[in-house]
Design a protein around this motif. Structure first.
Motif, PDB file in Angstrom:
ATOM      1  N   ALA B  84     -77.964  18.641  36.126  1.00  0.00           N
ATOM      2  CA  ALA B  84     -76.860  17.994  36.923  1.00  0.00           C
ATOM      3  C   ALA B  84     -76.944  18.688  38.296  1.00  0.00           C
ATOM      4  O   ALA B  84     -76.791  18.020  39.333  1.00  0.00           O
ATOM      5  CB  ALA B  84     -75.712  18.170  36.350  1.00  0.00           C
ATOM      6  N   ILE B  87     -79.687  17.380  40.522  1.00  0.00           N
ATOM      7  CA  ILE B  87     -79.721  16.311  40.630  1.00  0.00           C
ATOM      8  C   ILE B  87     -78.524  15.546  41.704  1.00  0.00           C
ATOM      9  O   ILE B  87     -78.716  14.724  42.553  1.00  0.00           O
ATOM     10  CB  ILE B  87     -79.846  15.396  39.548  1.00  0.00           C
ATOM     11  CG1 ILE B  87     -81.100  15.433  38.464  1.00  0.00           C
ATOM     12  CG2 ILE B  87     -79.163  13.865  39.738  1.00  0.00           C
ATOM     13  CD1 ILE B  87     -81.137  15.014  37.395  1.00  0.00           C
ATOM     14  N   ASN B  88     -77.375  16.003  41.641  1.00  0.00           N
ATOM     15  CA  ASN B  88     -76.302  15.617  42.257  1.00  0.00           C
ATOM     16  C   ASN B  88     -75.408  16.929  42.746  1.00  0.00           C
ATOM     17  O   ASN B  88     -74.118  16.649  43.387  1.00  0.00           O
ATOM     18  CB  ASN B  88     -75.335  14.395  41.756  1.00  0.00           C
ATOM     19  CG  ASN B  88     -74.601  15.140  40.513  1.00  0.00           C
ATOM     20  OD1 ASN B  88     -74.435  16.489  40.130  1.00  0.00           O
ATOM     21  ND2 ASN B  88     -74.144  14.393  39.582  1.00  0.00           N
ATOM     22  N   GLY B  89     -76.104  18.180  42.765  1.00  0.00           N
ATOM     23  CA  GLY B  89     -75.192  19.287  43.190  1.00  0.00           C
ATOM     24  C   GLY B  89     -74.385  20.130  42.039  1.00  0.00           C
ATOM     25  O   GLY B  89     -74.152  21.331  42.232  1.00  0.00           O
ATOM     26  N   GLY B  90     -73.730  19.051  41.188  1.00  0.00           N
ATOM     27  CA  GLY B  90     -73.006  19.888  40.177  1.00  0.00           C
ATOM     28  C   GLY B  90     -71.961  20.450  40.379  1.00  0.00           C
ATOM     29  O   GLY B  90     -71.253  20.339  41.424  1.00  0.00           O
ATOM     30  N   VAL B  91     -71.576  21.416  39.659  1.00  0.00           N
ATOM     31  CA  VAL B  91     -70.469  22.246  39.790  1.00  0.00           C
ATOM     32  C   VAL B  91     -70.384  22.892  40.915  1.00  0.00           C
ATOM     33  O   VAL B  91     -69.473  23.123  41.737  1.00  0.00           O
ATOM     34  CB  VAL B  91     -70.123  23.133  38.731  1.00  0.00           C
ATOM     35  CG1 VAL B  91     -68.967  24.317  38.656  1.00  0.00           C
ATOM     36  CG2 VAL B  91     -69.700  22.252  37.367  1.00  0.00           C
ATOM     37  N   ALA B  93     -71.283  22.040  43.767  1.00  0.00           N
ATOM     38  CA  ALA B  93     -71.000  21.174  44.926  1.00  0.00           C
ATOM     39  C   ALA B  93     -69.291  20.942  44.890  1.00  0.00           C
ATOM     40  O   ALA B  93     -69.032  20.338  45.936  1.00  0.00           O
ATOM     41  CB  ALA B  93     -71.646  20.083  44.780  1.00  0.00           C
ATOM     42  N   MET B  94     -68.587  21.430  43.744  1.00  0.00           N
ATOM     43  CA  MET B  94     -67.384  21.404  43.884  1.00  0.00           C
ATOM     44  C   MET B  94     -66.720  22.090  45.286  1.00  0.00           C
ATOM     45  O   MET B  94     -65.640  21.543  45.683  1.00  0.00           O
ATOM     46  CB  MET B  94     -66.462  21.706  42.743  1.00  0.00           C
ATOM     47  CG  MET B  94     -67.006  20.818  41.622  1.00  0.00           C
ATOM     48  SD  MET B  94     -66.214  21.157  39.955  1.00  0.00           S
ATOM     49  CE  MET B  94     -64.868  20.275  40.055  1.00  0.00           C
ATOM     50  N   ASN B  96     -67.862  21.665  48.215  1.00  0.00           N
ATOM     51  CA  ASN B  96     -67.937  20.953  49.459  1.00  0.00           C
ATOM     52  C   ASN B  96     -66.680  20.230  49.836  1.00  0.00           C
ATOM     53  O   ASN B  96     -66.478  19.802  51.018  1.00  0.00           O
ATOM     54  CB  ASN B  96     -69.011  19.620  48.872  1.00  0.00           C
ATOM     55  CG  ASN B  96     -70.423  20.342  48.899  1.00  0.00           C
ATOM     56  OD1 ASN B  96     -70.667  21.547  49.075  1.00  0.00           O
ATOM     57  ND2 ASN B  96     -71.355  19.558  48.566  1.00  0.00           N
ATOM     58  N   HIS B  97     -65.664  20.189  49.294  1.00  0.00           N
ATOM     59  CA  HIS B  97     -64.466  19.815  49.462  1.00  0.00           C
ATOM     60  C   HIS B  97     -63.663  20.783  50.414  1.00  0.00           C
ATOM     61  O   HIS B  97     -62.462  20.543  50.869  1.00  0.00           O
ATOM     62  CB  HIS B  97     -63.412  19.153  48.156  1.00  0.00           C
ATOM     63  CG  HIS B  97     -64.173  18.199  47.506  1.00  0.00           C
ATOM     64  ND1 HIS B  97     -64.028  17.861  46.109  1.00  0.00           N
ATOM     65  CD2 HIS B  97     -65.246  17.406  47.871  1.00  0.00           C
ATOM     66  CE1 HIS B  97     -64.904  17.146  45.820  1.00  0.00           C
ATOM     67  NE2 HIS B  97     -65.449  16.603  46.675  1.00  0.00           N
ATOM     68  N   HIS B  98     -63.982  22.129  50.413  1.00  0.00           N
ATOM     69  CA  HIS B  98     -63.362  23.016  50.990  1.00  0.00           C
ATOM     70  C   HIS B  98     -64.123  23.477  52.262  1.00  0.00           C
ATOM     71  O   HIS B  98     -65.482  23.608  52.103  1.00  0.00           O
ATOM     72  CB  HIS B  98     -62.803  24.304  50.011  1.00  0.00           C
ATOM     73  CG  HIS B  98     -62.128  23.450  49.026  1.00  0.00           C
ATOM     74  ND1 HIS B  98     -60.739  23.278  48.947  1.00  0.00           N
ATOM     75  CD2 HIS B  98     -62.667  23.279  47.885  1.00  0.00           C
ATOM     76  CE1 HIS B  98     -60.534  22.599  47.710  1.00  0.00           C
ATOM     77  NE2 HIS B  98     -61.611  22.735  47.108  1.00  0.00           N
ATOM     78  N   VAL B 132     -73.221  22.192  49.657  1.00  0.00           N
ATOM     79  CA  VAL B 132     -74.129  22.293  48.598  1.00  0.00           C
ATOM     80  C   VAL B 132     -74.875  20.809  48.721  1.00  0.00           C
ATOM     81  O   VAL B 132     -74.103  19.834  48.709  1.00  0.00           O
ATOM     82  CB  VAL B 132     -73.633  22.387  47.215  1.00  0.00           C
ATOM     83  CG1 VAL B 132     -74.547  22.644  46.213  1.00  0.00           C
ATOM     84  CG2 VAL B 132     -72.926  24.102  47.201  1.00  0.00           C
ATOM     85  N   HIS B 133     -76.222  20.921  48.501  1.00  0.00           N
ATOM     86  CA  HIS B 133     -76.995  19.667  48.337  1.00  0.00           C
ATOM     87  C   HIS B 133     -77.973  19.570  47.406  1.00  0.00           C
ATOM     88  O   HIS B 133     -78.401  20.470  46.845  1.00  0.00           O
ATOM     89  CB  HIS B 133     -78.014  19.397  49.646  1.00  0.00           C
ATOM     90  CG  HIS B 133     -77.158  19.441  51.059  1.00  0.00           C
ATOM     91  ND1 HIS B 133     -76.453  18.239  51.514  1.00  0.00           N
ATOM     92  CD2 HIS B 133     -76.585  20.486  51.824  1.00  0.00           C
ATOM     93  CE1 HIS B 133     -75.984  18.540  52.583  1.00  0.00           C
ATOM     94  NE2 HIS B 133     -76.306  19.719  52.933  1.00  0.00           N
ATOM     95  N   PRO B 134     -78.056  18.410  46.643  1.00  0.00           N
ATOM     96  CA  PRO B 134     -79.071  18.082  45.494  1.00  0.00           C
ATOM     97  C   PRO B 134     -80.365  18.180  46.392  1.00  0.00           C
ATOM     98  O   PRO B 134     -80.361  17.889  47.389  1.00  0.00           O
ATOM     99  CB  PRO B 134     -78.917  16.528  44.913  1.00  0.00           C
ATOM    100  CG  PRO B 134     -78.197  16.025  46.209  1.00  0.00           C
ATOM    101  CD  PRO B 134     -77.323  17.016  46.897  1.00  0.00           C
TER     102      PRO B 134
END
Lengths: 243, 178
Positions: B84, B87-91, B93-94, B96-98, B132-134
């Motif tokens: 994960a 493929i999509n940044g996963g945990v 990447a959470m 990224n909202h901060h 964070v990027h995939p």
């Protein structure tokens, strides 16, 4: 006089006022969809149920069946378009399946499995969306909202409450709550409302029920979206065109 | 037939995908009849020789991740995004909202139990990316192996297909995002 349409070459009878989706479901034919639920008036917004009718593309959930229609449903071209739509739904929100309580019970995920989605293809949006945990028993996490409006319609048509609506346009479209504060705790929603249970993704969840069923043993872990959508009836009689 | 040379790495991941890969257990002996491992946490080889297959676990959270990913792309004929996070940044990447500064402050300045608060600035520590990027946002990826982690059987299926010269194809039972 009985009327019928042809879906992928199969003759499917229908009754007056049925849509192509209604007729397909009654005949045990799966057309991928997210915003459609037989209990609620059709909306035609997710576009996953797009089919070709006499050479034109249209949403099967909002198009009335007409005698003699030739419908293409399960074609490579349409499934490729449906896959692209599904990938866009994933990358536009924050769909981190391993962290989501809905995983395994999520229709978006199940449709993506059905379409063989391996990646999001497009750059991730990572939008910042508001979580509303104010209600004592219902959680609203807009990160996962796909704007299908099932909760909006269920609240309006079934619960007779009008708790939800969509505000904003384009990237800014988002689910809003009809209460003075805009928070769920000040709205009329109750835990037993259909609107609290109809969400196909993990945007609206009932609190304090986390991980009652282990990951790996959930609805779509055990059965495909086609089986669940068409119900248990005549499962053994289903032919290969449903897969 | 000469063996396929395989490299693996874990970028912004948790090594869970590598652990799941090792869940192939004794099948690794059979696998080693067909592949040899090059750069990988399993061999401790530090740089890639020219390879046939590269397995990338994890997304991109710092400049070292980007550097390693580019080395893999330059060295591997086939690059596979595994799990994960790749493929999509996963945990990871959470975050990224901060804003990054808030994440660093929460971890190293204001966090519960932090002593001698300071944000690490040693030159040995790779600089963090703003988001964070995939991996497919930075290099071309040839195949994707989803899951958190992908099951051991899925690793065997994909590698087995490639060993036999076929396009990798995951059966529905091995396709999972969680």
């Amino acid at each position: 006089m009985s009327q019928s349409i042809l879906i992928d070459g199969i003759e499917v009878p229908f009754k007056s006022n049925q849509t192509i989706m209604d007729a397909a479901l009654a005949a045990n034919i799966y057309i991928p969809h997210l915003c459609h639920n037989p209990c609620i008036k059709p909306h035609g917004s997710c576009k996953l149920c797009t089919v070709e009718v006499n050479g034109h593309t249209t949403s099967s959930c909002t198009t009335k069946a007409e005698d003699g229609q030739k419908v293409i449903n399960n074609s490579e071209k349409l499934n490729k378009a449906r896959l692209t739509i599904t990938q866009m739904l994933f990358i536009e929100g924050n769909h981190l399946c391993p962290t989501c309580e809905k995983t395994g019970n999520c229709t978006l995920q199940a449709v993506a499995y059905h379409l063989g989605m391996l990646d999001g293809h497009f750059p991730q949006f990572y939008p910042k969306r508001e979580v509303d945990a104010s209600h004592p028993s219902i959680m609203l996490d807009r990160d996962r909202c796909i704007l299908c409006e099932l909760c909006v319609r269920a609240s309006r048509e079934f619960d007779k409450k009008d708790v939800f609506a969509i505000a904003g346009r384009g990237d800014n479209a988002h689910l809003i709550v009809n209460s003075p504060s805009g928070k769920l705790r000040d709205s009329d929603i109750e835990q037993n409302d259909l609107a609290a249970h109809i969400c196909p993704v993990g945007a609206i969840l009932i609190k304090e029920r986390g991980y009652e069923i282990p990951i790996g043993c959930r609805t779509f872990d055990l059965r495909s979206v086609t089986e669940i959508d068409l119900g248990d009836v005549k499962l053994s009689e289903k032919s290969s065109h449903h897969e | 037939m000469s063996k396929l040379r395989v490299a693996t790495t874990s970028l912004a991941g948790c090594f869970g995908c590598h652990m799941s890969f090792l869940d192939i257990d004794e099948r690794i002996i059979e696998l080693l009849d067909h592949v040899e491992f090059n750069r990988s946490p399993l061999t401790d080889i530090k740089h890639c020789d020219p390879c046939d297959i590269g397995l990338i676990e994890g997304g991109l959270c710092n400049i070292d991740n980007v550097h390693v990913l580019k080395e893999f792309r330059a060295s591997c004929k086939i690059l596979i995004a595994v799990g994960a996070c790749a493929i999509n940044g996963g945990v990871p990447a959470m975050r990224n909202h901060h804003p990054l500064s808030e994440c660093l402050a929460e971890s190293y300045l204001n966090g519960i139990g932090v002593e001698n608060p300071q944000i690490p600035d040693d030159v040995e520590v790779p600089l963090l990316l703003n988001k964070v990027h995939p991996v497919h946002e930075v290099v071309k990826i040839d195949y994707y192996l989803p899951g958190c982690p992908p099951p051991a059987d899925a690793f065997m299926k994909v590698l087995g297909d490639l060993i036999e010269g076929r396009e990798p194809l995951l059966p529905r039972t091995m396709l999972r995002y969680d």
